[in-house]
Design an enzyme around this catalytic site. Structure first.
Site, short mmCIF file in Angstrom:
data_model
loop_
_atom_site.label_atom_id
_atom_site.label_comp_id
_atom_site.label_asym_id
_atom_site.label_seq_id
_atom_site.Cartn_x
_atom_site.Cartn_y
_atom_site.Cartn_z
N LYS A 8 72.86 -7.75 80.65
CA LYS A 8 71.51 -7.18 80.64
C LYS A 8 70.44 -8.24 80.80
O LYS A 8 69.42 -8.01 81.43
CB LYS A 8 71.26 -6.37 79.36
CG LYS A 8 72.03 -5.07 79.37
CD LYS A 8 71.36 -4.01 78.53
CE LYS A 8 72.13 -2.70 78.69
NZ LYS A 8 71.78 -1.69 77.72
N LYS A 62 80.70 1.41 88.29
CA LYS A 62 80.74 2.46 87.29
C LYS A 62 79.68 3.52 87.60
O LYS A 62 78.62 3.19 88.10
CB LYS A 62 80.40 1.83 85.92
CG LYS A 62 81.43 2.16 84.86
CD LYS A 62 81.26 1.32 83.62
CE LYS A 62 80.17 1.81 82.71
NZ LYS A 62 80.23 1.22 81.36
N LYS A 104 73.18 5.88 86.20
CA LYS A 104 71.96 6.50 86.71
C LYS A 104 71.21 5.57 87.66
O LYS A 104 70.36 6.02 88.42
CB LYS A 104 71.09 7.01 85.57
CG LYS A 104 70.58 5.96 84.62
CD LYS A 104 69.70 6.65 83.60
CE LYS A 104 69.10 5.79 82.62
NZ LYS A 104 69.30 5.00 81.64
#
Ligand code: TRP
Length: 327
Positions: A114, A195, A198
């Protein structure tokens, strides 16, 4: 007394099929097994570590509550609550912060990923996110924590912190075990190496998607250049992913599906898959629409859950404070 089970979902937007199969559906099955004392919460504090619009947050929080209830979590069987309504989560996090080595947090893959993705917003919250997660779990003496693969490392840290606290201050916490039921891992429909997420909307079916949207996304899913439906994860990842989805949504085994489509084309297969996904989401979507009209009812359910969580967590914090010499 039944073993305590704790898990949460972050309110960051609509859930997709990967979240549905990996978490939500699993939560409902665990609740209905009757084997656990279940706590399911809305991890709104965790969701603050990513850039967000405060005007949207309430809606996102209610959306997770609706997802929980529409999927079948039952406030009579589970404690459903909002993380930020329970001050003990952040209080315990602080205590745990003081025994967490920086090096442990620096190793966390989710933090590394991240902080690369959103380098401009690598905040301290993102860094000690796993400590808050440990607090969520230890506060309720959870023995069982259903989580996806990506959270296993955080659970391992939770165990380490429980052990460390117990050694330093005396036996206070349980070491929780991860609950890795056969969690389906879905890949993106437009790229089976990524994966489902969204951030790749074309390959992502949201559980609130309308039938025509689901149909369109599934009909345009990538496949391969073979002629027949077949399962080969390594060499035919796109088909393997579609079969995994089909199997998870229909309850049929992959072998049975492969046999059923022998001699048929991919178009037939995809058409049926789309209808299967639509049919199995319809009852959920209907319930969600009905629940969404009753804002007061949802609020009352949350308040009841918050009250229970508050009581349990405050009691635990009293013990923790005594151990720490604060009380
Ligand atoms: N980090 C989890 C996720 O993103 C959500 C979460 C927060 C959680 N606290 C938790 C899950 C405690 C289980 C237990 O999926």
């Amino acid at each position: 007394m039944k073993p305590v089970l704790v898990s949460g979902i972050q309110p960051t937007g609509n859930l997709h099929l990967g979240n549905y199969l990996g978490a939500l559906k699993n939560f409902v099955e665990l609740q209905n097994s009757g084997k656990y004392e279940c706590y399911f919460f809305i991890a709104d504090l965790h969701s603050m570590t990513e850039e967000y619009n405060p005007k949207e947050k309430q809606k996102q929080i209610v959306n997770v509550a609706l997802d929980y209830l529409a999927a079948g979590l039952d406030p009579k069987k589970s404690v459903i609550f909002q993380q930020s309504a329970i001050p003990a989560h952040t209080e315990l996090m602080w205590a745990l912060n003081t025994i967490t080595p920086m090096g442990e947090l620096r190793r966390m893959t989710q933090f590394k990923d991240k902080s690369e993705d959103i380098a401009e917003n690598t905040n301290v919250g993102l860094f000690n996110y796993p400590v808050l997660m440990a607090a969520d779990i230890l506060l309720y003496d959870a023995k069982v924590v259903p989580v996806g693969h990506d959270q296993l490392q955080h659970l391992e840290l939770t165990r380490t912190l429980a052990r460390k606290f117990n050694t330093k201050f005396g036996k206070t916490f349980f070491e929780p075990a991860p609950k890795m039921t056969e969690v389906t891992r879905l890949m993106s429909l437009d790229d089976p190496t990524k994966k489902m997420s969204k951030s790749r909307p074309a390959g992502c079916v949201f559980i609130d998607d309308a039938p025509e949207v689901i149909r369109k996304k599934i009909m345009s899913a990538v496949t391969d250049s073979e002629r027949e439906v077949g399962f080969d994860k390594e060499n035919r990842p796109a088909m393997a992913n579609l079969l995994t989805l089909y199997s998870a949504m229909s309850g049929k085994s992959i072998d049975a599906l492969v046999a059923a489509y022998r001699g048929k084309g991919y178009a037939d297969f995809k058409r049926d898959l789309a209808e299967t996904v639509i049919t199995s989401l319809t009852p959920f979507q209907k319930r969600k629409r009905v629940l969404a009209k009753d804002a007061k009812g949802i609020k009352a359910i949350m308040e009841k859950g918050n009250k229970k969580a508050l009581k349990v967590s405050e009691k635990k914090m009293e013990v923790v404070k005594k151990k720490l010499g604060l009380a």
